[in-house]
Motif scaffolding. Structure first.
Motif, PDB file in Angstrom:
ATOM      1  N   ALA A  85      14.240 -11.201  -6.082  1.00  0.00           N
ATOM      2  CA  ALA A  85      14.303  -9.922  -5.382  1.00  0.00           C
ATOM      3  C   ALA A  85      13.099  -9.748  -4.467  1.00  0.00           C
ATOM      4  O   ALA A  85      13.235  -9.315  -3.313  1.00  0.00           O
ATOM      5  CB  ALA A  85      14.383  -8.783  -6.386  1.00  0.00           C
ATOM      6  N   GLU A  86      11.903 -10.107  -4.955  1.00  0.00           N
ATOM      7  CA  GLU A  86      10.709  -9.973  -4.132  1.00  0.00           C
ATOM      8  C   GLU A  86      10.757 -10.915  -2.938  1.00  0.00           C
ATOM      9  O   GLU A  86      10.387 -10.546  -1.817  1.00  0.00           O
ATOM     10  CB  GLU A  86       9.461 -10.238  -4.973  1.00  0.00           C
ATOM     11  N   ALA A  87      11.234 -12.148  -3.184  1.00  0.00           N
ATOM     12  CA  ALA A  87      11.342 -13.105  -2.082  1.00  0.00           C
ATOM     13  C   ALA A  87      12.340 -12.638  -1.023  1.00  0.00           C
ATOM     14  O   ALA A  87      12.224 -12.982   0.149  1.00  0.00           O
ATOM     15  CB  ALA A  87      11.759 -14.472  -2.631  1.00  0.00           C
ATOM     16  N   SER A  88      13.308 -11.832  -1.458  1.00  0.00           N
ATOM     17  CA  SER A  88      14.303 -11.304  -0.525  1.00  0.00           C
ATOM     18  C   SER A  88      13.812 -10.063   0.202  1.00  0.00           C
ATOM     19  O   SER A  88      14.520  -9.524   1.059  1.00  0.00           O
ATOM     20  CB  SER A  88      15.594 -10.960  -1.284  1.00  0.00           C
ATOM     21  N   GLY A  89      12.614  -9.594  -0.140  1.00  0.00           N
ATOM     22  CA  GLY A  89      12.049  -8.425   0.518  1.00  0.00           C
ATOM     23  C   GLY A  89      12.481  -7.105  -0.079  1.00  0.00           C
ATOM     24  O   GLY A  89      12.261  -6.048   0.514  1.00  0.00           O
ATOM     25  N   PHE A  90      13.061  -7.167  -1.280  1.00  0.00           N
ATOM     26  CA  PHE A  90      13.501  -5.922  -1.895  1.00  0.00           C
ATOM     27  C   PHE A  90      12.290  -5.160  -2.410  1.00  0.00           C
ATOM     28  O   PHE A  90      11.459  -5.700  -3.141  1.00  0.00           O
ATOM     29  CB  PHE A  90      14.462  -6.200  -3.049  1.00  0.00           C
TER      30      PHE A  90
END
Length: 462
Positions: A37-42
């Motif tokens: 999720a963090e890598a996806s910018g969420f």
């Protein structure tokens, strides 16, 4: 009418986590791969969506709620935020797997149902393919009943006047009555002219098949005596005080008050709470023709009060006046009028926040709190006594359109109150009935306003 639906409880569903923003970023739910999720910018921003991968494709999703409104009690900038997920998620069944403590799951689910609505009478329009499994612990039947009432109101308002004249509005009431075992009486023709002279006068210039009428819908069973009165101007040219063409473009919605009281009646009936309910709809088309009522005319109302016509485009209060007088004769415990009545209300509060008027402080507080708590905001305005003189002309008891341009919503409400005398409590809602731009759960077009506020306030009023 399209039926709102949840996904079956037994459906294979994917999890959806509702993630708020904390002081240091998202408040991550347990068991979620936050690395992806963090890598996806969420970041948990309001309306942000993150699809989580799995072996078979999309395994679940995160939906951002943003920060809590501050200070506590301030309404969110977006109602029904979760409806954005309903529009954006892949097809299939979804379940809310986690949400912050205290999150209103019923309101979230209702917004999802509202997002499913499509007006498809004239062209195909598929609803969003993502469907929600009703969350545990909420009243599924009540949510479906509220959504059904909203769908009905939207359908009626969205239908153009070519297919929603007075006879069509009558048929909508008859269809509702047939669904729920209610009774309908209709007054038209010479009986209307004799008993409801202002309704007859406003509608008498309409073309063949579009004659004015009073629709009287009564529900059987025990319950508090509640009368809902809805303005049913199926199209408004303005009469001889004709509107500019641009001002007529939305006049199919001038029966929005009628649509809203029918939508509320649909909800109450589905919830088993319609016993004792009565719905009155004066249905007309305000047209231009050889028999149009004129500026300067004096009309005599059902109540016996005379009304000087200073503007034929202020016709809604005329037809409501006769209907209110009739409703008050039965002395209901509560009488409510709903109408797309004045531009002054829109200038004061905009399209999203309808004003209401009520002399009873306890009832007004109950209505305001119910609207606040159930994402159906309304705002109280006063029956301001010093303005009574503004609606009293020289040659008649009342003036339908006081000159000067001040306090238009208030003077209209004061006019109506004269005819509601006899009801135990009277409340008037000056609604817009239209969503001018799409928002979560509220597509552009016809809209319910005040229905859920009234629905949830009723047990505290009567």
């Amino acid at each position: 009418m399209t039926e709102p639906e949840f996904a079956p409880q037994s459906a294979r569903s994917r999890p959806l986590w509702l993630v708020p923003q904390g002081e240091d970023g998202p408040v991550w739910p347990e068991g979620v791969d936050r690395g992806f999720a963090e890598a996806s910018g969420f970041a948990g921003k309001a309306g942000q969506l993150c699809l989580l991968p799995g072996e078979g494709g999309v395994a679940g999703a995160l939906f951002g709620l943003g920060r809590a409104a501050e200070p506590a009690g301030r309404p969110p900038r977006e109602r029904f935020a979760l409806a954005r997920a309903a529009e954006a998620l892949p097809a299939g069944a979804w379940r809310i797997a986690g949400a912050p403590q205290g999150h209103d799951m019923a309101q979230a689910a209702l917004g999802w149902l509202f997002a499913q609505y499509r007006f498809a009478r004239y062209k195909a329009a598929e609803p969003p393919a993502a469907r929600l499994v009703c969350p545990e612990g909420v009243d599924r039947a009540a949510l479906l009943a509220m959504a059904a009432g909203e769908y009905l109101a939207r359908d009626l308002i969205n239908t153009p006047a070519s297919d929603m004249g007075p006879a069509d509005l009558e048929q909508a009431a008859r269809d509702l009555a047939a669904r729920h075992g209610a009774a309908v009486d209709v007054v038209a023709g010479s009986a209307l002219a004799q008993g409801f002279p202002m309704i007859a006068a406003v509608g008498r210039a309409a073309g063949p098949g579009r004659a004015p009428r009073l629709i009287d819908l009564r529900f059987r069973g025990e319950g508090p005596a509640v009368t809902l009165v809805g303005k049913g101007v199926c199209f408004d040219t303005g009469g001889l005080d004709i509107k500019p063409s641009a001002s007529m473009l939305l006049m199919k919605k001038d029966m929005g008050g009628a649509a809203n009281v029918l939508g509320l009646a649909e909800t109450l009936a589905r919830m088993g709470r319609a016993g004792g309910l009565r719905v009155l709809i004066p249905a007309v088309e305000n047209s231009v023709g050889p028999d149009s009522f004129r500026p300067g005319d004096v009309l005599t109302s059902r109540k016996g009060l005379t009304v000087e016509i200073n503007n034929t485009d202020a016709e809604g209060r005329l037809i409501l006046a006769d209907a209110l007088a009739y409703g008050a004769e039965a002395r209901p415990a509560l009488m409510v009028s709903m109408a797309t009545l004045t531009g002054a209300a829109r200038v004061a509060l905009g399209p999203d926040l309808p004003p209401f008027f009520c002399d009873d402080d306890a009832a007004a507080e109950a209505l305001f709190r119910a609207g606040r708590d159930h994402a159906d905001p309304i705002w109280r305005m006063p029956f301001w006594e010093p303005y009574e003189a503004m609606i009293e002309p020289a040659i008649a008891d009342l003036d339908n359109a006081p000159s000067g341009g001040f306090a238009g919503a208030i003077t209209a409400a004061l006019f109506l109150r004269r005819f509601a005398a006899g009801a135990g409590i009277y409340a008037h809602f000056d609604i817009y009935g239209w969503q001018p731009a799409a928002a979560p759960g509220r597509p552009k077009g016809g809209a319910g306003q005040g229905m859920r506020a009234i629905l949830h306030a009723l047990p505290r009023i009567v």
